[in-house]
Design a protein around this motif. Structure first.
Motif, mmCIF file in Angstrom:
data_model
loop_
_atom_site.group_PDB
_atom_site.id
_atom_site.type_symbol
_atom_site.label_atom_id
_atom_site.label_comp_id
_atom_site.label_asym_id
_atom_site.label_seq_id
_atom_site.Cartn_x
_atom_site.Cartn_y
_atom_site.Cartn_z
ATOM 1 N N GLU A 1 67.722 91.998 -39.642
ATOM 2 C CA GLU A 1 67.279 93.135 -38.831
ATOM 3 C C GLU A 1 65.832 93.512 -39.160
ATOM 4 N N ARG A 2 65.495 93.536 -40.441
ATOM 5 C CA ARG A 2 64.124 93.857 -40.840
ATOM 6 C C ARG A 2 63.161 92.758 -40.382
ATOM 7 N N GLU B 1 62.483 93.235 -36.739
ATOM 8 C CA GLU B 1 61.630 94.418 -36.553
ATOM 9 C C GLU B 1 60.168 94.070 -36.821
#
Length: 300
Positions: A258-259, A262
């Motif tokens: 997820e990071r 992002e």
């Protein structure tokens, strides 16, 4: 049958780094790469063939051999990465100093697009959840088991015929060092290889690939990045890449999928290219803990 074309790569084009992802490391029975000389065997819609790319000065010579010669030489520009479109990438890269520097340093590296999905899919499945040494050892063993001589003078083997793979019982893969889980994914993919090869674009190929049990987003991204030259394909689920992206783009020693996504969002359209640039630049996060052991499933 042979066919030859002359190609004109852009200034600064990096022959070796562009074509290296198309072959398994150390030794690939289906291709060879040296300074200015590249061979690749393929099963094309027109039949078996091999493509030779030779660089002399500012020119590339593409020569096809065998029944698939015309198909391969018609696609030689894409295979050499010369259809890779970087038009909007410099503006995106400028938003981050490291990415901007890497984009300048490796501006001659392009993404190839082979149009050969099943061959790359075999390697990607074998690379699931194991070390590179294990995966490439299994790949070489499988190529030699199923391989047939490829047209041309390079002494290459053709990639496996999907029908032959689909007709092979799962236990026959055990001596290659491939356990039942990965073997079953290979067999399922081989059964639908013809439909996979007819996908119109990377998005359709990704949808079809991830619908096959045992093939997830990581495997699909590894395949479409070189089969379709998809610069946006991100290998979600990789053991190292989230950490590399987090470290390179944000100075964080560890990152999640997820990071990673992002941090890559500002580069949408070229997110996979940014990951490749970080790898080319030798960017890696600090390492903690033991390394993954090298095993041999053939001995189990």
């Amino acid at each position: 049958m042979t066919r030859t074309r002359r190609l004109s790569p852009p200034d600064g084009y990096h022959f070796h780094r562009t074509l290296r992802p198309l072959l398994a490391v150390r030794q690939d029975p289906c291709g060879t790469l040296s300074d200015g000389d590249f061979w690749l065997a393929a099963r094309t819609p027109d039949g078996p063939g091999s493509l030779h790319l030779a660089r002399a000065g500012a020119e590339l010579t593409a020569t096809g051999h065998g029944p698939g010669a015309a198909w391969l030489t018609d696609r030689a520009e894409a295979i050499a990465g010369l259809r890779d479109d970087l038009t909007d990438f410099p503006a995106l890269a400028a938003s981050h100093p490291l990415v901007a520097r890497l984009a300048r340093t490796f501006s001659g590296v392009r993404l190839p697009a082979t149009g050969q999905l099943f061959h790359r899919l075999i390697r990607a499945i074998l690379e699931q959840k194991v070390t590179g040494i294990e995966a490439h050892r299994a790949y070489r063993a499988m190529m030699r088991h199923f391989g047939e001589p490829a047209p041309g003078p390079a002494g290459l083997l053709l990639p496996p015929d999907p029908e032959a793979v689909a007709a092979t019982p799962y236990w026959a893969f055990h001596p290659f060092g491939v356990e039942q889980r990965r073997t079953q994914a290979l067999l399922r993919a081989a059964l639908v290889a013809d439909r996979l090869d007819r996908c119109a674009d990377s998005a359709e190929a990704t949808r079809r690939l991830t619908a096959i049990p045992g093939i997830g987003p990581w495997t699909a991204a590894e395949v479409v990045r070189t089969s379709y030259g998809d610069a946006d394909a991100v290998s979600v689920g990789d053991f190292h890449i989230p950490n590399t992206v987090a470290w390179g783009l944000a100075g964080e020693a560890r990152g999640t999928d997820e990071r990673m996504l992002e941090l890559l969002e500002p580069f949408r359209g070229h997110r996979g290219r940014v990951c490749e640039l970080l790898a080319l630049g030798g960017i890696s996060a600090p390492k903690f803990g033991p390394r993954m052991p090298i095993r041999s499933f053939a001995r189990f």
